[in-house]
Design a protein around this motif. Structure first.
Motif, PDB file in Angstrom:
ATOM      1  N   SER A  35       1.004  -1.197  -0.008  1.00 61.03           N
ATOM      2  CA  SER A  35      -0.112  -0.179   0.105  1.00 61.03           C
ATOM      3  C   SER A  35       0.703   1.102  -0.106  1.00 61.03           C
ATOM      4  CB  SER A  35      -0.857  -0.002   1.210  1.00 61.03           C
ATOM      5  OG  SER A  35      -1.643   1.161   1.198  1.00 61.03           O
ATOM      6  N   PRO A  36       0.522   2.324  -0.814  1.00 58.01           N
ATOM      7  CA  PRO A  36       1.221   3.416  -0.890  1.00 58.01           C
ATOM      8  C   PRO A  36       0.966   4.344   0.171  1.00 58.01           C
ATOM      9  CG  PRO A  36      -0.454   3.735  -2.587  1.00 58.01           C
ATOM     10  CD  PRO A  36      -0.610   2.248  -1.675  1.00 58.01           C
ATOM     11  N   ALA A  37      -0.097   4.111   1.065  1.00 54.00           N
ATOM     12  CA  ALA A  37      -0.380   5.249   2.028  1.00 54.00           C
ATOM     13  C   ALA A  37      -1.383   4.360   3.193  1.00 54.00           C
ATOM     14  CB  ALA A  37      -1.463   6.206   1.410  1.00 54.00           C
ATOM     15  N   ASP A  38      -1.277   4.994   4.448  1.00 49.96           N
ATOM     16  CA  ASP A  38      -2.294   4.677   5.410  1.00 49.96           C
ATOM     17  C   ASP A  38      -3.729   4.980   4.923  1.00 49.96           C
ATOM     18  OD1 ASP A  38       0.208   4.217   6.637  1.00 49.96           O
ATOM     19  OD2 ASP A  38      -0.339   5.302   8.466  1.00 49.96           O
ATOM     20  N   GLY A  39      -4.711   4.117   5.482  1.00 50.49           N
ATOM     21  CA  GLY A  39      -6.129   4.523   5.041  1.00 50.49           C
ATOM     22  C   GLY A  39      -6.955   3.216   4.890  1.00 50.49           C
ATOM     23  N   VAL A  40      -7.950   3.537   4.256  1.00 50.10           N
ATOM     24  CA  VAL A  40      -8.814   2.325   4.121  1.00 50.10           C
ATOM     25  C   VAL A  40      -9.134   2.271   2.559  1.00 50.10           C
ATOM     26  CG1 VAL A  40     -11.623   1.825   4.198  1.00 50.10           C
ATOM     27  CG2 VAL A  40     -10.154   2.880   6.167  1.00 50.10           C
ATOM     28  N   VAL A  41      -9.289   0.924   1.955  1.00 52.95           N
ATOM     29  CA  VAL A  41      -9.454   0.631   0.557  1.00 52.95           C
ATOM     30  C   VAL A  41     -11.082   1.220   0.493  1.00 52.95           C
ATOM     31  CG1 VAL A  41      -9.751  -0.826  -1.121  1.00 52.95           C
ATOM     32  CG2 VAL A  41      -7.883  -1.385   0.568  1.00 52.95           C
ATOM     33  N   SER A  42     -11.197   2.079  -0.590  1.00 50.53           N
ATOM     34  CA  SER A  42     -12.262   2.647  -0.792  1.00 50.53           C
ATOM     35  C   SER A  42     -13.024   2.360  -2.133  1.00 50.53           C
ATOM     36  CB  SER A  42     -12.272   4.381  -0.734  1.00 50.53           C
ATOM     37  OG  SER A  42     -11.420   4.555  -1.665  1.00 50.53           O
TER      38      SER A  42
END
Length: 242
Positions: free
Chosen positions: A79-86
């Protein structure tokens, strides 16, 4: 007694490391500005000062840059970033990257203003294109944000010649995309390549035939969570909300 003290010191250091993360240099001037404003607010009225202090802490937290345990196995796309798969859908990569008109699987990771916003390279390779395009500032969780919002796109060529695209997309309150890589430079998997201020999204376009190993709503850790397996015939991941 000495051993007890040593263990207590180690426990205290672990606790400090848990809550106090290093800050990226990009954030220094913002935290300084918030801190000065806080002093002024305290001079005006104490309750305003405490509000300013809370915002200063949030600003530091926004620009945190924690170390990550980046997997180094060949073929892991992270993943290129922290967060949530949207979003997980097929879409044509940004035309400015010159990757052709064919739709590829796109995995979108949405970052809230509380996520770490340092962006990391999904996989090792050579950067063949970097293209910035101005645009609008719709909520980054919306599908149309990929086409209409301000963005910065990178094409990365892997060792086998295939390419992936990673796109930084500004969001509703984001007003600044930062990218430190230029065409011709190489990146390692999980290497820091940019950030976005304040709240945004990263899109990753997978090579044809590569299936995502993530599901909608899954929480991602930049540089650690695996999005796909390159060079391995793995079906798309199935998941349920439980």
């Amino acid at each position: 007694m000495l051993r007890v003290r040593h263990d207590a010191r180690r426990a205290a250091m672990r606790m400090i490391d848990t809550f106090l993360k290093p800050m990226h240099p990009e954030g220094y001037k913002f935290v300084a500005a918030f801190a000065v404003a806080t002093l002024i607010l305290f001079w005006i009225w104490d309750p305003l000062g405490w509000l300013g202090l809370g915002l200063t802490i949030w600003c530091y937290y926004f620009f945190r840059d924690p170390k990550r345990s980046v997997p180094e196995n060949v073929g892991l796309l992270v993943s290129p970033a922290d967060g949530v798969v949207s979003l997980i859908e097929r879409a044509v990569p940004p035309g400015e990257l010159g990757m052709g008109p064919e739709a590829l699987v796109r995995v979108s990771v949405f970052m809230s203003v509380f996520n770490c916003h340092v962006n990391r390279a999904p996989i090792a390779g050579r950067v063949t294109a970097v293209a910035y395009r101005p645009g609008k500032f719709f909520n980054a969780s919306l599908d149309k944000a990929s086409e209409e919002n301000e963005r910065n796109a990178l094409a990365i060529e892997m060792a086998d010649g295939r390419k992936i695209a990673v796109v930084q997309i500004a969001g509703l309150v984001a007003r600044r995309i930062v990218c430190w890589k230029k065409p011709g430079e190489t990146v390692r998997t999980g290497e820091r390549f940019g950030l976005i201020r304040f709240g945004s999204r990263l899109d990753v376009y997978l090579p044809e035939g590569v299936h995502p190993q993530v599901a909608l709503g899954q929480t991602m850790v930049g540089g650690e969570s695996v999005i796909a397996l390159i060079g391995q015939d793995s079906p798309a991941r199935a998941a349920r909300i439980d």
